[in-house]
Enzyme design. Structure first.
Site, short mmCIF file in Angstrom:
data_model
loop_
_atom_site.label_atom_id
_atom_site.label_comp_id
_atom_site.label_asym_id
_atom_site.label_seq_id
_atom_site.Cartn_x
_atom_site.Cartn_y
_atom_site.Cartn_z
N HIS A 19 22.21 21.95 18.80
CA HIS A 19 23.31 22.91 18.62
C HIS A 19 24.14 22.88 19.90
CE1 HIS A 19 19.99 24.67 16.22
NE2 HIS A 19 20.91 25.18 15.44
N ASP B 211 22.68 24.84 22.76
CA ASP B 211 21.42 24.33 23.30
C ASP B 211 21.67 23.51 24.55
OD1 ASP B 211 20.23 25.27 20.94
OD2 ASP B 211 20.44 23.33 19.95
#
Length: 439
Positions: free
Chosen positions: A101, A104
């Protein structure tokens, strides 16, 4: 350069008799099974968020994991350290892919502009290390659920400013996914659902979600992104009811909004069980409808009612999963992404290796069993024989659409003495066990 996992050399295949916990017993990347190598069949991927970001936090406890980069304080320095650690880990585990993501890999800034700048900087570093190591991006995605701005949803938010903000984030992550050679892009509607219908305009929310996905497709085509678009079903948690509840729900949504030719599904095992289905059920429903695209490989705990995201260790489940995947002709350009995290009590860096080895060996074992099952054809032959009445006579006419109720009623009046055959469920379950135990 800092070495983050000095206690581990490259994990290699040593066979099922080895007692080395840092070796594969079943996963041999270059072993040919059927017409492909294990590496080509399984297409393993590391989930960036669980493996390098998760800190062992749960609903009742604070961070417990001890990671080599925990002593850093600058968020961007932490992000860069995680990138180096990720590529070291993939090299040592012989894992060819990773997924992420946007949040992240890079911290959010005070403004959207700062957030995107942070993401661009880290993406540049990732691209450099991908070129050096040959590691690839299986898929990218955008986190549209963690920040409070998404508390009422993203594409389904009642606030149009949130819709626009979400679009800006997806736009940049799509650009980065393309630039990194990502083979897929995933949408998981973590907040795309509702808590109560008392304050929800369901029709508008579903329409807006479809609009958002169509806009994503349009932009992807505009920039030349040719990767596969995926939706990941999940029934609940965090919302009470999510619009991507299960494969059947997603399929209906895609067909309603003319998206079924452009989207497939990324099926997570734990999400399947939360929806009240088996993993195999969701895989088969997707496969027979032509929308099986990729898999998040994990498992849940049958005694717990939430998404525990455990590493897959159940050979029975992975065998049936690989059976469906082989019948699908494989997963490429999708793969098996370990959307799984070590337990909170498994807090040392070495546990990341033990966990991935267990998951990789379990799916490799499942692949070997499923390949043998299909090669002998015992299950397929039984199923074909069970439905043989539809290959001739009145059954064939039903399948061909050559009869209606009048003809069927006339037939039934002359054939009302019906003889059924056993489904032999226990026999088949014992057969499956025999194949599993023989590998």
């Amino acid at each position: 350069m800092t070495v983050y996992f000095p206690e581990v050399e490259q994990v290699r295949f040593e066979g099922k008799k080895t007692d080395n916990p840092l070796a594969f017993r079943y996963y041999d990347p270059k072993r040919v099974v059927g017409e492909k190598t294990m590496e080509e069949h399984l297409r393993f991927s590391v989930a960036y968020w669980h493996t390098f970001v998760a800190a062992g936090v749960d609903m009742f406890g604070s961070a417990a994991a001890r990671r080599p980069w925990d002593n850093l304080t600058d968020p961007m320095e932490v992000a860069k350290a995680r990138v180096y650690a990720a590529f070291e880990f993939m090299e040592k585990m012989q894992i060819p892919f990773f997924c992420f993501h946007d949040v992240d890999v890079a911290p959010e800034g005070a403004t959207l502009k700062e957030t995107l700048a942070n993401l661009d900087e880290i993406a540049t570093l990732m691209k450099e290390l991908m070129a050096k190591t040959g590691k690839k991006l299986l898929w990218g995605t955008t986190n549209l659920f963690s920040h409070p701005r998404f508390m009422h949803g993203a594409a389904t938010s009642p606030n149009a400013d949130v819709f626009a903000y979400a679009a800006a984030r997806v736009k940049r992550t799509l650009e980065i996914t393309k630039d990194l050679g990502g083979e897929n892009y995933v949408f998981w509607g973590g907040r795309e659902g509702y808590e109560t219908l008392l304050n929800t305009d369901m029709k508008l929310e579903l329409d807006n979600l479809a609009r958002f996905l169509h806009m994503s497709l349009d932009y992807a085509r505009k920039i030349g992104f040719t990767g596969q678009f995926l939706i990941e079903p999940k029934p609940k948690e965090p919302t009470k009811h999510q619009y991507d509840y299960d494969v059947g729900t997603v399929l209906g949504f895609l067909r309603t909004y003319d998206l079924d030719k452009d989207f497939k599904v990324n099926i997570e095992a734990n999400h399947a069980t939360l929806a009240g289905h088996t993993f195999q059920h969701e895989l088969r429903l997707a496969r027979v409808n032509g929308i099986l695209g990729s898999v998040d490989a994990n498992q849940g705990d049958e005694l717990l009612g939430w998404d525990t995201d455990q590493f897959p260790t159940n050979v029975y489940t992975t065998t049936l999963a690989m059976y469906e995947i082989l019948l699908n002709g494989g997963l490429a350009p999708g793969g098996l992404n370990f959307d799984a995290k070590v337990r909170r009590g498994s807090f040392e860096p070495i546990d990341l290796f033990y966990a991935h080895i267990a998951g990789m060996d379990t799916f490799a074992h499942g692949l070997l069993v499923a390949d043998r099952l299909l090669a002998t054809g015992e299950l397929e032959e039984f199923v074909a024989d069970r439905y043989q009445s539809y290959r001739s006579g009145i059954g064939e006419k039903i399948v061909r659409g050559q009869v209606g109720f009048e003809e069927l009623s006339a037939y039934a009046l002359d054939h009302d003495q019906i003889s059924l055959s056993s489904g032999r469920q226990e026999f088949l379950e014992a057969l499956l066990n025999r194949y599993i135990l023989e590998v």
